[in-house]
Structure formats: C-alpha cells, structure tokens
Design an enzyme around this catalytic site. Structure first.
Site, PDB file in Angstrom:
ATOM      1  N   ARG A  54      29.743  86.418  90.092  1.00  0.00           N
ATOM      2  CA  ARG A  54      29.533  85.724  88.775  1.00  0.00           C
ATOM      3  C   ARG A  54      30.517  84.678  88.593  1.00  0.00           C
ATOM      4  O   ARG A  54      31.504  84.281  89.450  1.00  0.00           O
ATOM      5  CB  ARG A  54      29.799  87.114  87.744  1.00  0.00           C
ATOM      6  CG  ARG A  54      31.105  87.842  88.192  1.00  0.00           C
ATOM      7  CD  ARG A  54      31.700  88.336  87.004  1.00  0.00           C
ATOM      8  NE  ARG A  54      32.196  87.267  85.876  1.00  0.00           N
ATOM      9  CZ  ARG A  54      33.271  86.591  86.249  1.00  0.00           C
ATOM     10  NH1 ARG A  54      33.965  86.797  87.207  1.00  0.00           N
ATOM     11  NH2 ARG A  54      33.603  85.698  85.308  1.00  0.00           N
ATOM     12  N   ALA A  56      29.992  80.881  86.327  1.00  0.00           N
ATOM     13  CA  ALA A  56      29.247  79.651  86.506  1.00  0.00           C
ATOM     14  C   ALA A  56      29.555  78.921  87.823  1.00  0.00           C
ATOM     15  O   ALA A  56      28.715  78.524  88.683  1.00  0.00           O
ATOM     16  CB  ALA A  56      29.311  78.799  85.243  1.00  0.00           C
ATOM     17  N   ARG A  91      19.696  83.038  87.320  1.00  0.00           N
ATOM     18  CA  ARG A  91      20.439  82.965  86.162  1.00  0.00           C
ATOM     19  C   ARG A  91      20.227  82.042  85.088  1.00  0.00           C
ATOM     20  O   ARG A  91      20.382  80.642  85.604  1.00  0.00           O
ATOM     21  CB  ARG A  91      21.999  83.431  86.416  1.00  0.00           C
ATOM     22  CG  ARG A  91      22.177  84.603  86.780  1.00  0.00           C
ATOM     23  CD  ARG A  91      23.716  85.237  86.531  1.00  0.00           C
ATOM     24  NE  ARG A  91      23.765  85.753  85.032  1.00  0.00           N
ATOM     25  CZ  ARG A  91      24.932  86.145  84.487  1.00  0.00           C
ATOM     26  NH1 ARG A  91      26.036  86.027  85.384  1.00  0.00           N
ATOM     27  NH2 ARG A  91      25.017  86.590  83.393  1.00  0.00           N
ATOM     28  N   ASP A 233      29.736  78.245  80.125  1.00  0.00           N
ATOM     29  CA  ASP A 233      28.689  78.387  81.148  1.00  0.00           C
ATOM     30  C   ASP A 233      27.837  77.092  80.897  1.00  0.00           C
ATOM     31  O   ASP A 233      27.068  76.759  82.049  1.00  0.00           O
ATOM     32  CB  ASP A 233      27.846  79.696  80.856  1.00  0.00           C
ATOM     33  CG  ASP A 233      28.590  80.778  81.532  1.00  0.00           C
ATOM     34  OD1 ASP A 233      28.293  81.137  82.806  1.00  0.00           O
ATOM     35  OD2 ASP A 233      29.656  81.348  80.948  1.00  0.00           O
ATOM     36  N   ASN A 243      29.177  80.643  76.423  1.00  0.00           N
ATOM     37  CA  ASN A 243      29.956  81.180  76.965  1.00  0.00           C
ATOM     38  C   ASN A 243      29.661  82.664  76.725  1.00  0.00           C
ATOM     39  O   ASN A 243      28.813  82.980  76.094  1.00  0.00           O
ATOM     40  CB  ASN A 243      31.476  80.598  76.674  1.00  0.00           C
ATOM     41  CG  ASN A 243      32.544  81.230  77.621  1.00  0.00           C
ATOM     42  OD1 ASN A 243      32.167  81.199  79.054  1.00  0.00           O
ATOM     43  ND2 ASN A 243      33.521  81.987  77.249  1.00  0.00           N
TER      44      ASN A 243
END
Length: 346
Positions: A54, A56, A91, A233, A243
């Site tokens: 995980r 970004a 994602r 992000d 975010n």
C-alpha cells in the site's frame, strides 16, 4: 546492462531476490514481518487490493518492477499490455500507479522494450528515493523548534522507496532537533497509523504518542498541536487533495484552530487532467473493515451481523484548507495554487 533478474534490490517493503518480486505484508505488521511472493500480475493485484502492499508511490513501483521482471522472463508485448490494463484498475484513487504505468507503457513501445522496461523501473525507484529526500528537506525547514506535530495514516518507507513523504519530513525535523514529538492518529478503520506509522517511528527513534482519531480536536483545542502533516494519493489541478479517509476532518479542525495543515507529496501525485476533487474516483471498500478489525493479531467482530456500512477509503480536502503543498520542487503556497500552479499548462 544489469538485468532485474540478476539484481538484488531492496527497500523497506519491496525486494527483488533471484529475479522474483517480494513484498512485505503490511497487514501482518507490527506483529509479524512476513515477505510474500508477488511474481504474477494476479498475485500482485491481490496483494494491492488486500492492502498487503500500500501507499501511492509504492503501489506504482511494485507494478513497474513486476512488469519489467515479466518482460525479462519472455512475456509478449501483447500480454504485457494486458497486464498494464489490469494493474491500472487495481486501485482507482492513487494516481502514482497510473503515472508509473504510463511510463512503463512508453518503454514497452521501444524497439529494445525488455531492457527499456528494466531501466525505466529502476529509474522510477531511484527517482522516488530522491523525491522523498527533497520533500523532507523542504518540509523540515517549516518545522519550528520544539514542535508537536500530528500525522495521519502512513507515509514513510513502508509507502515509498525512500524515507517517505510526511514521515520523511518528521524524520529530518527530528534529526535537526526541532521535533518534540509526533501525535499519531490510529487511522480508522484499518489502523495504518496505529499499526504502521507507530512501528516506523519506533524503528526510527522518533518520539510519538498514539491517539484515537477523535482525540485530535481536543489536542488542538488545548494547544498541543503545532502543525499537521499528511501525504496524498492524488492532487487535482485546483489543488484539492485526496488522501486517507479522515484527512478532511483534520483539515477542517486545523482551519478552525488556525493550525498549519501541510500536504507532503512528490510531483508524481499531481494529476493535471483531474480538474478538482469532485472528479477524483474514491475507492469503496468492504464492510468487514468497519464492522470488525483484522491483522497480524487476528480478527475481531464487534458490530451486529449484516450491519449496513459506508466505507470510502479516501476523502478529499479542498485546497482552501491547505497551508502548503510540500513537493520535491519546493513549498507551494495557496497563492501559487490560486494562480494556477497545478493547472495543465504548468
């Protein structure tokens, strides 16, 4: 040129050993440090969606490295193109993944595409390390002596190839003697602050105290927070920031209490094609993340069975609530953003 298959590469949470990509299982931390194999597109997508990998920047790097390894193993251009599409959809909110894959796609179009993809993937790793260092230097200059800083989610070496974004700032401020302590939001529902940031800060020797997310307002009201530092992000063309869920709440509280609210992120998080926060796709996640908790400590269910749940993984903080965007290029002010700094023509 050295190939990825013969290269031993390691960051805090990614490594290549004997031509295979491994990821540190961030769902098992801090109870267990386990490395998981991610040698196929399907396995990496599963790890990404399960949040075993995980952050970004790290998501984009893991996808890029795997594509380069698959190219060296002989996967055809057509199959690599399919892999790019599948990874891009793993994602939706973090734009670093899309930006990195766009560069890998350009490498795939080169006549010497196998070596080009390996070179590009390694370049992305090196760039991320350098970007983190620049962000940390610019951000640390904003930290006053004796500061109590508050952070949300996890933005360190677990989420990047380097020292991190917001946590990188905290590290450099600590090394410069200007940081008193860090307030760490537990970051519900998946506890990235309590599980990951607390672990990282402890490993780095940075003093911290863990708080429930709902305690932040009380701390601010009592003058115990000098500034808030978060990652991002995605940064839209008008400066809005997506975010981890809960970031917007902190920004509103900071604005009310007149506390600086800083966003630390590399330029690769900027999406000039996204006009504003309303256009940022927000990932919706499973109800089980809210009705209970899982991790290296096992699973505990506390809500009644079949409870209806709303669980967005991210929220959007309007640019008007942000004191500064700390990028690798420097500190961007609200005035610069209002003048169009993040617009496509820049």
């Amino acid at each position: 040129m050295q190939t990825l298959n013969t290269l031993d590469l390691q960051t805090t949470s990614l490594k290549i050993v004997n031509g295979q990509l491994w990821i540190l299982d961030q769902q098992a931390l801090p109870q267990r440090q386990e490395w998981l194999l991610a040698d196929t597109v399907a396995s990496l997508i599963e790890h990404i969606q399960a949040l075993r990998v995980r952050g970004a920047p790290l998501i984009g790097l893991s996808a890029s490295l795997l594509l380069a390894l698959l190219a060296e193993r002989g996967l055809s251009q057509a199959l690599l193109e399919q892999a790019l599409i599948a990874l891009r959809e793993s994602r939706p909110t973090a734009v670093n993944l899309m930006n990195n894959l766009a560069r890998m796609q350009q490498a795939l179009l080169q006549p010497n595409w196998v070596t080009a993809m390996a070179a590009e993937a390694l370049r992305l790793v090196d760039e991320d390390r350098e970007l983190c260092e620049r962000i940390a230097q610019h951000g640390a200059a904003l930290v006053k002596p004796g500061s109590n800083l508050l952070t949300h989610c996890n933005t360190g070496g677990l989420a990047t190839a380097g020292i991190g974004t917001a946590i990188g700032v905290l590290l450099r401020a600590h090394q410069q003697g200007n940081l008193r302590q860090v307030w760490v939001d537990e970051t519900r529902p998946l506890l990235q602050g309590g599980r990951l940031t607390a672990w990282e800060l402890g490993e780095l020797g940075i003093p911290y105290q863990l708080i429930c997310d709902s305690m932040a307002a009380s701390l601010m009201a009592h003058g115990q927070v000098d500034a808030i530092w978060v990652g991002a992000d995605r940064i839209a063309a008008n400066g809005d920031v997506a975010n981890k869920i809960g970031t917007y709440s902190l920004a509103v509280l900071a604005h009310y209490h007149r506390i600086p609210f800083y966003v630390a992120a590399p330029h690769t998080t900027h999406d000039p094609d996204c006009p504003d926060g309303a256009a940022i796709p927000i990932e919706q996640r499973a109800a089980s993340e809210v009705t209970g908790v899982s991790g290296g400590f096992g699973h505990c269910q506390w809500a009644p069975k079949d409870t209806a749940v709303y669980n967005p993984a991210f929220d959007v903080t309007p640019a008007a609530l942000i004191s500064g965007w700390v990028l690798d290029s420097g500190v961007i002010t609200p005035e610069q953003v209002a003048a169009g700094f993040f617009q496509p023509h820049r």
